[in-house]
Enzyme design. Structure first.
Site, PDB file in Angstrom:
ATOM      1  N   ILE A  91      68.043  -6.374  25.643  1.00 50.20           N
ATOM      2  CA  ILE A  91      67.923  -7.832  25.552  1.00 50.20           C
ATOM      3  C   ILE A  91      66.570  -8.076  24.901  1.00 50.20           C
ATOM      4  O   ILE A  91      65.536  -7.723  25.462  1.00 50.20           O
ATOM      5  CB  ILE A  91      67.997  -8.507  26.943  1.00 50.20           C
ATOM      6  CG1 ILE A  91      69.332  -8.179  27.641  1.00 50.20           C
ATOM      7  CG2 ILE A  91      67.839 -10.024  26.790  1.00 50.20           C
ATOM      8  CD1 ILE A  91      69.277  -6.987  28.519  1.00 50.20           C
ATOM      9  N   HIS A  92      66.570  -8.666  23.703  1.00 47.00           N
ATOM     10  CA  HIS A  92      65.341  -8.837  22.911  1.00 47.00           C
ATOM     11  C   HIS A  92      65.105 -10.330  22.706  1.00 47.00           C
ATOM     12  O   HIS A  92      65.830 -10.982  21.960  1.00 47.00           O
ATOM     13  CB  HIS A  92      65.504  -8.127  21.562  1.00 47.00           C
ATOM     14  CG  HIS A  92      64.227  -7.931  20.836  1.00 47.00           C
ATOM     15  ND1 HIS A  92      63.596  -8.942  20.138  1.00 47.00           N
ATOM     16  CD2 HIS A  92      63.451  -6.827  20.697  1.00 47.00           C
ATOM     17  CE1 HIS A  92      62.499  -8.462  19.584  1.00 47.00           C
ATOM     18  NE2 HIS A  92      62.386  -7.188  19.920  1.00 47.00           N
ATOM     19  N   ILE A  93      64.084 -10.880  23.350  1.00 48.37           N
ATOM     20  CA  ILE A  93      63.828 -12.319  23.294  1.00 48.37           C
ATOM     21  C   ILE A  93      63.047 -12.646  22.023  1.00 48.37           C
ATOM     22  O   ILE A  93      61.864 -12.336  21.910  1.00 48.37           O
ATOM     23  CB  ILE A  93      63.056 -12.798  24.539  1.00 48.37           C
ATOM     24  CG1 ILE A  93      63.800 -12.382  25.811  1.00 48.37           C
ATOM     25  CG2 ILE A  93      62.854 -14.312  24.487  1.00 48.37           C
ATOM     26  CD1 ILE A  93      62.992 -12.571  27.087  1.00 48.37           C
ATOM     27  N   GLY A  94      63.725 -13.261  21.068  1.00 44.20           N
ATOM     28  CA  GLY A  94      63.103 -13.649  19.809  1.00 44.20           C
ATOM     29  C   GLY A  94      63.035 -12.510  18.801  1.00 44.20           C
ATOM     30  O   GLY A  94      63.307 -11.359  19.113  1.00 44.20           O
ATOM     31  N   PRO A 139      68.891 -11.421  20.530  1.00 45.44           N
ATOM     32  CA  PRO A 139      69.913 -10.392  20.344  1.00 45.44           C
ATOM     33  C   PRO A 139      70.139  -9.613  21.643  1.00 45.44           C
ATOM     34  O   PRO A 139      69.187  -9.322  22.378  1.00 45.44           O
ATOM     35  CB  PRO A 139      69.320  -9.467  19.270  1.00 45.44           C
ATOM     36  CG  PRO A 139      68.250 -10.285  18.613  1.00 45.44           C
ATOM     37  CD  PRO A 139      67.717 -11.173  19.703  1.00 45.44           C
TER      38      PRO A 139
END
Length: 173
Positions: A91-94, A139
């Site tokens: 889980i990639h924030i930004g 993403p």
């Protein structure tokens, strides 16, 4: 309106009756989009894996599956969860938010913590990310795994965190 992909890379397999489906939930409120629409080649060209993305309308991120946190980035912008079945989810924030060095991100979680599906992973300052010139899209990537037969994005304009199914993964047992 689904976006189904068979296997990873060149691995093409036919579905067999001995399969199991895993559903990844929306990690935040917002709009679910196919990973190919993310404006970053690392994600859109599936260089590290396949999955979905979400354009957030909330600043809270939740676990899309249960498992062990095998990595929590020092900048608190990325989380890797490994399920009991060995599936790894990023889980990639930004986009490029590593460059913010943790500014605008909060979490109390650490590497090796156990998280349940729907548990809060982090909060982030969407306005700050945008002001710093970064894209806030999140993403959610399934890293390559031999048991993955197919992935199907379930696009939804008004996804609700923890409730809306975002990605259907078909695995061999």
């Amino acid at each position: 309106m689904s976006n189904e992909r068979k296997g990873f890379g060149d691995q093409k397999r036919e579905q067999k009756s001995d399969t199991v489906e895993v559903m990844l939930s929306a990690v935040t409120d917002g709009e679910i989009i196919p990973i190919e629409e993310v404006q970053d080649d690392l994600f859109s060209q599936k260089m590290i894996g396949d999955g979905y993305a979400i354009k957030p309308s909330s600043e809270i991120v939740y676990a899309p599956v249960s498992g062990k946190l095998i990595e929590v980035a020092d900048a608190k912008h990325a989380y890797y969860i490994e399920t009991d079945g060995g599936l790894k989810v990023l889980i990639h924030i930004g986009i490029d938010t590593l460059l913010m060095n943790g500014e605008g991100f909060q979490t109390s979680l650490r590497k090796n913590d156990r998280v349940e599906k729907g548990a809060q992973l982090a909060t982030f300052d969407q306005k700050l990310i945008s002001e710093k010139g970064f894209n806030t899209v999140i993403p959610v990537i399934v890293l390559e795994h031999d048991s993955v037969l197919s992935l199907e994005t379930l696009p939804e304009k008004k996804a609700i965190a923890r409730e809306t199914d975002a990605l259907k993964i078909t695995l061999t047992r």
